[in-house]
Design an enzyme around this catalytic site. Structure first.
Site, PDB file in Angstrom:
ATOM      1  N   ASP A 194      35.610 -96.172 -54.213  1.00  0.00           N
ATOM      2  CA  ASP A 194      34.349 -95.879 -53.485  1.00  0.00           C
ATOM      3  C   ASP A 194      34.077 -94.360 -52.813  1.00  0.00           C
ATOM      4  O   ASP A 194      34.572 -93.963 -52.869  1.00  0.00           O
ATOM      5  CB  ASP A 194      34.446 -96.748 -52.792  1.00  0.00           C
ATOM      6  CG  ASP A 194      33.090 -97.860 -52.622  1.00  0.00           C
ATOM      7  OD1 ASP A 194      31.535 -96.824 -52.343  1.00  0.00           O
ATOM      8  OD2 ASP A 194      32.566 -99.227 -52.652  1.00  0.00           O
ATOM      9  N   HIS A 268      28.722 -96.493 -47.968  1.00  0.00           N
ATOM     10  CA  HIS A 268      28.577 -97.530 -49.154  1.00  0.00           C
ATOM     11  C   HIS A 268      30.389 -97.897 -49.503  1.00  0.00           C
ATOM     12  O   HIS A 268      30.437 -99.005 -48.798  1.00  0.00           O
ATOM     13  CB  HIS A 268      28.265 -96.913 -50.555  1.00  0.00           C
ATOM     14  CG  HIS A 268      28.235 -97.365 -51.477  1.00  0.00           C
ATOM     15  ND1 HIS A 268      29.529 -97.763 -52.411  1.00  0.00           N
ATOM     16  CD2 HIS A 268      26.923 -98.308 -52.140  1.00  0.00           C
ATOM     17  CE1 HIS A 268      29.389 -98.518 -53.040  1.00  0.00           C
ATOM     18  NE2 HIS A 268      27.553 -99.132 -52.981  1.00  0.00           N
ATOM     19  N   SER A 630      26.895-103.591 -55.242  1.00  0.00           N
ATOM     20  CA  SER A 630      28.151-103.563 -54.581  1.00  0.00           C
ATOM     21  C   SER A 630      28.405-104.101 -53.517  1.00  0.00           C
ATOM     22  O   SER A 630      29.389-104.443 -53.177  1.00  0.00           O
ATOM     23  CB  SER A 630      27.243-102.187 -54.083  1.00  0.00           C
ATOM     24  OG  SER A 630      27.100-101.445 -55.143  1.00  0.00           O
TER      25      SER A 630
END
Length: 848
Positions: A194, A268, A630
């Site tokens: 990620d 994220h 996600s």
């Protein structure tokens, strides 16, 4: 182009001076760095002369570590059995890996002059190949070279962007079976490919928990933060590395905002890591309000970070493949991938065969369970970006928690909206003033003042003590304007609160509630926004030039902080990518059901990086509420860690089977799952959901720990699936798996998955499945049902299995009528001890 240059700084004045022996060594080091710098410049200059250089992924003859069975003098076999962990510490593995890397270097040296290319990575463990930054002409030379099997231009990937432990029943139904939340996921390592991690977040802290002991099975390393000189690891975070060679070669990497370290410059990566494995009971505080306590699905699991995604450009397959290869080498148990390609890869004939999916096949062979986000292209069909049977593709659900707020107008109308805000003072109304009517100077119209992003263009004397009305323009959709900034503007001008009105909406726009520190509301329904504007205009007195003489409209804002819990949950989120799955870039349907499973992915509170700018409404915050597949994928990664903890020797396919066969097709009220979809007017409506929306169903963690039966599969089965799929070139399969097609299963639908899909059913087709009993002896009665266009029959109607025993059964599907649409059904296996095993069946009938 900036490839490599920024990472090789020239020595500054006073860096070192020649003199003593130690100084001489330092001077030699400096000279070496200067040579390296000019060599990098020479490489870039050569590439510019030879034509536009690009990154290519090259695969080679010869098995990678996980499948090398011997035969080369001096190198013994390193192959692992299906689902067996790779022993990266063994001398056999390290020497064979070095041998492969030397072959990569020798090939490049024999073909090209030194300095006309740059090798970025050698891939040795899961696939045999390398990534190289070179010219298209040199790539063509590589294609024709002996021992080279494929040369593919690198392609980009993108991110597929707390209350859920309670919603999923983890604290009462799952964690106690593993010793409580302080043991849930103990010694299981989840790897995250990620955007990195913010290591100092309380969700990843290790001070307020039992100490984390060493884990000898993990061999990863921890990079040191180049700014703070502190390690990224702390026991909870067990490994942290970053991969950016392809991004640097492409000239898009900016160290000042992308961070040449595992530091999360986006937000994220911290968010997904916290969803799967964040610490339990972390208060979610924003603007002085606590929105509850956050926890990961497996709060005691370890986190291994493999940063390969970046803020402005996403990432590149070459970096992602290197990250996955390293993660498996290091010994992770679970991989969480909230990343996928922008579209089906056009350079290969099939979605299952490319460096990315082949690397994931290698990971699964090495015993690693992979959860991947299905994609955010919904609600349209064939929008998945996760295709292969060896991974678990996760769709996103809306859970039972929604936030609503209301604007109360002086004419008695109540307008619904969203906004995580406190209310205005009870029993009091305030004057409404529109941004366009409180401008300091009409010349500032060029700044889109109605967005309320610039307090300096608005008259504080007219705004102070009132409610400011702003307009939701396209700038909010593209991220150049934010609700956070509206709140800051209103607060700095002394407004009591603000209203943001949506006057027109683009298809696909989704509105999420945003926490703000003053009363604020977003009116998302265009007709309600018109009600507000009509009331405001009719109650505002103007002179003949249009200038306001008196603001007479009034209103108040309700409390939007309290969530409303709905029984009509879960629902498939509008953005969640849909099936049917595709097998090639011409979008032909595959005989394989995707997505696999549904998990919470809408309005998920979790950790955020203060550096994170992925979501402008949470810049500088410690937590963010995000939506996307996600967010769904790490839910499954964390729950898979709990299954792995209870059943440490289960294969990735067994864990996947347990999750899928125990999932539910019903919402909290006991009704069939629904999916968000567009109506003819482009408003959102609810329709009956199908397996193309949710796969097997919504995850049920408690039942997954004790599934009764599993549908197991291994590396050989996946090879058989590939070799049986029509239209796949056997040479292409060999290119990526180093294995000839000497095994077939008759039809790809015979792969032992916990679902049955036949995209082109003619007359009657019979498929075979094998179940293995992972509980005590039990008798199962098998029933089947299908929509009328296709007849279904399972045989035998019942079976008794002892512990550990396996049994085959068959399912026959027959075309009754051709409708031009898929028919849906299921096989249900009811056990005498209470287990229920359900698999979806999907087929489309043809006359021939």
């Amino acid at each position: 182009m900036s490839s490599g240059v920024a990472s090789q700084p020239l020595p500054g004045p006073g860096t070192c001076r020649p003199g003593t022996a130690g100084d001489n060594r330092s001077w030699q080091a400096v000279k070496m760095r200067v040579v390296e710098f000019w060599l990098t410049v020479f490489v870039l200059f050569s590439l510019l002369i030879n034509g536009k250089a690009e990154v290519y992924i090259v695969t080679m003859e010869g098995e990678p570590v996980i499948s090398y069975t011997g035969g080369i003098p001096g190198f013994e076999a390193t192959a692992v059995e299906s689902d067996e962990k790779l022993d990266a510490t063994s001398q056999l593995v390290t020497s064979y890996a070095q041998h492969l890397e030397q072959k990569h270097d020798m090939l490049l040296d024999s073909l090209f002059d030194h300095g006309t290319y740059k090798k970025l990575y050698s891939y040795k463990h899961l696939i045999n190949g390398f990534a190289v930054h070179t010219s298209p002409e040199q790539a063509e030379t590589l294609r024709r070279a002996p021992d080279v099997k494929s040369v593919e231009r690198d392609w980009k990937v993108r991110r597929l962007t707390t209350h859920t432990p309670q919603f999923l029943g983890l604290p009462t139904g799952v964690w106690p079976t593993g010793g409580g939340f302080d043991k849930a996921g103990e010694d299981i390592i989840i790897g995250f490919v990620d955007s990195g991690i913010f290591p100092r977040h309380p969700s990843f802290g290790s001070l307020n928990s039992d100490p984390y002991g060493p884990l000898p099975k993990y061999r990863g390393k921890c990079e040191v933060d180049p700014d703070t000189k502190r390690e990224f690891c702390n026991g909870k975070i067990i490994g942290a590395q970053h991969f950016a060679e392809a991004a640097i070669a492409a000239g898009v990497f900016n160290p000042s905002i992308d961070f040449a370290s595992p530091m999360d410059g986006d937000g994220h990566g911290s968010h997904t890591a916290a969803i799967a494995a964040g610490n339990n009971g972390i208060p979610v505080r924003i603007h002085g309000h606590e929105f509850g306590k956050a926890s990961g699905m497996a709060p005691r699991a370890r986190i291994a970070v493999y940063k390969a995604l970046y803020r402005l450009f996403g990432g590149f397959i070459a970096d992602v493949v290197a990250a996955i290869d390293q993660a498996v080498h290091d010994g992770v148990d679970i991989l969480s991938l909230s990343v996928g390609p922008n579209s089906p890869p056009t350079t290969t004939k099939t979605t299952y065969l490319n460096p990315f999916d082949a690397t994931l096949l290698g990971a699964v062979k090495a015993g690693v369970f992979v959860a991947q986000a299905a994609g955010n292209g919904g609600p349209f069909p064939k929008t998945l970006v996760s295709y292969s049977p060896w991974i678990t593709s996760v769709a996103a659900a809306i859970d039972d928690r929604r936030y609503k707020n209301h604007l109360y107008l002086g004419n008695g109308k109540i307008l619904p909206g969203i906004g995580l805000s406190p209310s205005t003072h009870p029993n009091q109304t305030y004057t409404l003033v529109a941004a366009n009517d409180v401008l300091l100077d009409s010349s500032v119209m060029k700044y889109s003042p109605s967005d309320c992003q610039r307090p300096e263009v608005l008259n504080k004397n007219l705004v102070e003590g009132n409610v400011l009305i702003c307009g939701y323009s396209f700038n909010f959709v593209v991220g150049t304007a934010s609700i956070k900034k509206v709140s800051e503007t209103a607060k700095s001008l002394g407004a009591i609160g603000f209203v943001l009105a949506v006057e027109n909406v683009s298809p696909g726009t989704k509105f999420d509630p945003v926490p703000v520190s003053i009363p604020g509301i977003l009116i998302t329904d265009v007709t309600k926004s018109m009600d507000l504007i009509d009331y405001y205009n009719s109650s505002t007195l103007r002179d003949w030039t249009g200038r306001v003489k008196n603001f007479k409209g009034t209103g108040s804002i309700g409390n939007g902080m309290m969530p409303i819990l709905y029984k009509s949950a879960p629902q498939v989120a509008l953005f969640s990518a849909r099936g049917p799955n595709i097998k090639d870039f011409s979008f032909q349907d595959a005989d394989l059901l995707k997505p696999d499973i549904l998990a919470p992915g809408s309005l998920i509170w979790a950790a955020w990086s203060p550096n994170g700018t992925d979501e402008p409404n949470y810049v500088g915050e410690g937590f963010a509420m995000m939506s996307g597949t996600s967010m769904a994928a790490p839910h499954i990664a964390g729950i898979a860690a709990l299954v792995k903890q209870k059943h440490p020797h289960w294969s990735p396919a067994a864990i996947k089977s347990a999750l899928l066969t125990t999932s539910t097709k019903l919402d909290r009220a006991g009704r069939p799952l629904q999916a968000q979809q567009y109506s003819e007017t482009e408003a959102v409506k609810l329709v009956a959901a199908t397996p193309f929306d949710y796969g097997s169903g919504h995850v049920n963690p408690r039942s997954a720990l004790d599934p009764g039966l599993i549908f197991d599969a291994g590396y050989e089965d996946y090879l058989g699936f590939l070799c049986t799929t029509p239209g796949i070139d056997v040479h292409e399969i060999r290119n990526y798996t180093n294995t000839p097609c000497n095994y077939t299963m008759g039809h790809p639908s015979n792969l032992n998955t916990p679902s049955i899909t036949i995209s082109h059913l003619v007359k009657t087709q019979t498929v075979t499945r094998t179940v293995t009993n992972v509980a005590e002896e039990e008798t199962y009665v098998i029933t089947s049902r299908m929509q009328p266009a296709v007849a279904i029959e399972a045989d035998p109607p019942a079976m008794t299995l002892r512990p550990g025993a396996s049994r085959k059964f068959t399912v026959s599907l027959t075309v009754r009528s051709v409708t031009g649409a898929y028919s849906f059904g299921e096989i249900l296996m009811k056990g005498s001890r209470g287990h229920q095993v359900r698999i979806p069946v999907v087929a489309m009938g043809y006359w021939r």
